[in-house]
Design an enzyme around this catalytic site. Structure first.
Site, mmCIF file in Angstrom:
data_model
loop_
_atom_site.group_PDB
_atom_site.id
_atom_site.type_symbol
_atom_site.label_atom_id
_atom_site.label_comp_id
_atom_site.label_asym_id
_atom_site.label_seq_id
_atom_site.Cartn_x
_atom_site.Cartn_y
_atom_site.Cartn_z
ATOM 1 N N CYS A 167 0.852 -1.194 0.000
ATOM 2 C CA CYS A 167 0.000 0.000 0.000
ATOM 3 C C CYS A 167 0.890 1.247 0.000
ATOM 4 C CB CYS A 167 -0.935 -0.018 1.196
ATOM 5 S SG CYS A 167 -0.052 -0.073 2.772
ATOM 6 N N GLN A 172 2.385 8.064 2.993
ATOM 7 C CA GLN A 172 1.376 9.099 3.258
ATOM 8 C C GLN A 172 1.460 9.598 4.696
ATOM 9 O OE1 GLN A 172 -2.345 7.205 1.937
ATOM 10 N NE2 GLN A 172 -2.355 8.684 0.255
ATOM 11 N N GLY A 195 -7.461 -1.241 7.909
ATOM 12 C CA GLY A 195 -8.058 -1.957 6.763
ATOM 13 C C GLY A 195 -9.349 -1.327 6.262
ATOM 14 N N ARG A 196 -9.411 0.005 6.268
ATOM 15 C CA ARG A 196 -10.644 0.732 5.932
ATOM 16 C C ARG A 196 -11.821 0.258 6.791
ATOM 17 N NH1 ARG A 196 -8.762 -0.349 0.611
ATOM 18 N NH2 ARG A 196 -10.496 -1.767 0.200
ATOM 19 N N ASP A 228 -15.634 0.070 1.934
ATOM 20 C CA ASP A 228 -15.029 0.994 2.903
ATOM 21 C C ASP A 228 -15.995 1.099 4.079
ATOM 22 O OD1 ASP A 228 -13.915 3.092 4.335
ATOM 23 O OD2 ASP A 228 -13.325 4.194 2.531
ATOM 24 N N ARG A 230 -15.494 2.716 6.988
ATOM 25 C CA ARG A 230 -15.190 3.788 7.947
ATOM 26 C C ARG A 230 -16.350 4.770 8.038
ATOM 27 N NH1 ARG A 230 -9.452 5.225 5.244
ATOM 28 N NH2 ARG A 230 -10.748 4.984 3.392
ATOM 29 N N LYS A 256 -13.612 11.320 1.465
ATOM 30 C CA LYS A 256 -13.198 11.941 2.732
ATOM 31 C C LYS A 256 -13.629 13.403 2.769
ATOM 32 C CE LYS A 256 -9.186 9.150 4.034
ATOM 33 N NZ LYS A 256 -7.750 9.114 4.271
HETATM 34 N N1 LIG Z 1 -9.392 -3.737 3.403
HETATM 35 C C1 LIG Z 1 -8.236 -3.304 2.913
HETATM 36 N N2 LIG Z 1 -7.666 -2.238 3.500
HETATM 37 C C2 LIG Z 1 -6.508 -1.794 2.985
HETATM 38 C C3 LIG Z 1 -5.868 -2.397 1.888
HETATM 39 N N3 LIG Z 1 -4.726 -1.717 1.646
HETATM 40 C C4 LIG Z 1 -4.662 -0.726 2.554
HETATM 41 N N4 LIG Z 1 -5.734 -0.761 3.359
HETATM 42 C C5 LIG Z 1 -6.125 0.109 4.467
HETATM 43 O O1 LIG Z 1 -6.585 1.330 3.933
HETATM 44 C C6 LIG Z 1 -6.401 2.327 4.904
HETATM 45 C C7 LIG Z 1 -5.704 3.468 4.191
HETATM 46 O O2 LIG Z 1 -6.591 4.369 3.880
HETATM 47 P P1 LIG Z 1 -6.200 5.924 3.911
HETATM 48 O O3 LIG Z 1 -4.738 6.134 4.098
HETATM 49 O O4 LIG Z 1 -7.136 6.610 4.819
HETATM 50 O O5 LIG Z 1 -6.385 6.284 2.439
HETATM 51 P P2 LIG Z 1 -7.529 6.405 1.428
HETATM 52 O O6 LIG Z 1 -8.924 6.240 1.902
HETATM 53 O O7 LIG Z 1 -7.097 5.450 0.364
HETATM 54 O O8 LIG Z 1 -7.417 7.918 0.927
HETATM 55 P P3 LIG Z 1 -6.220 8.940 0.933
HETATM 56 O O9 LIG Z 1 -6.610 9.975 1.930
HETATM 57 O O10 LIG Z 1 -6.168 9.471 -0.440
HETATM 58 O O11 LIG Z 1 -4.965 8.217 1.305
HETATM 59 C C8 LIG Z 1 -5.540 1.748 6.000
HETATM 60 O O12 LIG Z 1 -6.368 1.471 7.127
HETATM 61 C C9 LIG Z 1 -5.020 0.467 5.390
HETATM 62 O O13 LIG Z 1 -4.839 -0.559 6.342
HETATM 63 C C10 LIG Z 1 -6.501 -3.522 1.296
HETATM 64 O O14 LIG Z 1 -6.064 -4.089 0.306
HETATM 65 N N5 LIG Z 1 -7.677 -3.933 1.862
HETATM 66 ZN ZN LIG Z 2 -1.565 0.505 4.201
#
Ligand SMILES: Nc1nc2c(ncn2[C@@H]2O[C@H](COP(=O)(O)OP(=O)(O)OP(=O)(O)O)[C@@H](O)[C@H]2O)c(=O)[nH]1
Ligand SMILES: [Zn+2]
Length: 297
Positions: A167, A172, A195-196, A228, A230, A256
């Site tokens: 990721c 970030q 994990g969202r 998602d 959240r 967001k």
């Molecule tokens: N379920 C799941 N969660 C993931 C995966 N890869 C990353 N994540 C989770 O996604 C979340 C990252 O989201 P954020 O950094 O808030 O990013 P975003 O919603 O993509 O939006 P940005 O603000 O643009 O970064 C973290 O909690 C990670 O653990 C995946 O393949 N599956």
């Molecule tokens: Zn991540």
């Protein structure tokens, strides 16, 4: 797996599935078990079904539930707790509204010496969320000029801590703190929404499904979770308590911007927060742009 769509399906359990391992296999597609044909789902799922699934999700378990009725008299005898369906469904909003700062300390960071951590906890204990304050974002918000920088960062054990290449979270996280230090102020909310919102264990399950060919969105759905999970009430409540009622959000995720604004925070701008693909996360970033509408162009 057909049960993931539509959002909820309920059916009478066939006798071939009255076995813990068979049920585990049904709930968890990573186990890779074959199943007997499932009966047609009920046209109208039981009224309690959404609350039962919500309860499993709150516990970050796989959202698959076996329901059985219990006579009121047996509750105490069996040591069972009774929880109202409406209370379960109302829990996330209530817990977010009750978030309160419970501890605070200066924690100078590499490249951001003027940093403080504020820990938030909900009235019932619940999970804890953190705010990382760089400088005085509340004063910037009050001053009336440009709104302070803010980032809603969902925790990512693998990316933030271990430096996973799957990721973009680690870049970030550190990139946001560096930007805030450069500007002299900002607030990063480090949210316990791994994990969202599906939790670390389920994220690992989702990764294993992705290794079998699903993308990040379909893997969540195959496990029975939304793409998602959240909610933005947590972030809005924390910003409010911190005196930061207007922000410029570091994000590529349009949800967001809209989600935070819908919870009463004035989102006065977006600051792009994209990092170059690393050769491993290219497909993940491409999926974010194509299926989640992330602004990564
Ligand atoms: N379920 C799941 N969660 C993931 C995966 N890869 C990353 N994540 C989770 O996604 C979340 C990252 O989201 P954020 O950094 O808030 O990013 P975003 O919603 O993509 O939006 P940005 O603000 O643009 O970064 C973290 O909690 C990670 O653990 C995946 O393949 N599956
Ligand atoms: Zn991540």
């Amino acid at each position: 797996m057909p049960l993931a769509s539509p959002e909820l399906a309920a059916f009478r359990l066939p006798s071939a599935l009255l076995d813990p391992m068979a049920l585990r296999g049904l709930a968890d597609p990573t186990v890779g078990l074959e199943f007997p044909d499932l009966p047609q789902p009920f046209r109208d799922p039981p009224l309690l079904a959404p609350a039962a699934l919500a309860l499993a999700k709150l516990a970050r378990l796989l959202p698959a539930v076996v329901a059985a009725s219990a006579a009121p008299a047996s509750l105490e005898a069996e040591g069972l707790l009774e929880v109202g369906a409406a209370d379960v469904l109302a829990y996330p909003a209530g817990a977010a509204a009750s978030l309160w700062p419970v501890a605070e300390a200066a924690v100078p960071l590499d490249g951001a010496a003027d940093a403080r951590l504020v820990a938030f906890r909900a009235a019932d204990g619940g999970v804890e969320h953190l705010a990382i304050l760089i400088g005085r974002p509340d004063e910037v918000a009050r001053a009336g000029g440009k709104a302070p920088l803010a980032r809603l960062h969902s925790e990512c054990f693998t990316g933030d801590l271990l430096g996973s290449l799957r990721c973009d979270c680690g870049s970030q996280l550190r990139g946001a703190i560096a930007r805030m230090a450069e500007e002299g102020a900002g607030v990063l909310l480090y949210l316990a929404q791994e994990g969202r919102g599906i939790g670390l264990v389920n994220k690992l399950r989702a990764y294993s499904l992705q290794d079998g060919g699903l993308d990040t969105l379909d893997a969540n759905r195959a496990l029975g979770w939304g793409a998602d999970e959240r909610n933005f009430l947590v972030a809005a409540a924390m910003l409010e308590r911190l005196g930061v009622d207007r922000v410029r959000l570091l994000t590529n995720n349009p949800d967001k911007l809209a989600g935070l604004a819908a919870c009463g925070i004035r989102v006065e701008g977006r600051e792009a927060h994209a990092f170059a693909p690393n050769g491993v996360n290219d497909g993940y970033l491409e999926t974010k742009a194509r299926r989640f509408g992330h602004l990564l162009g």
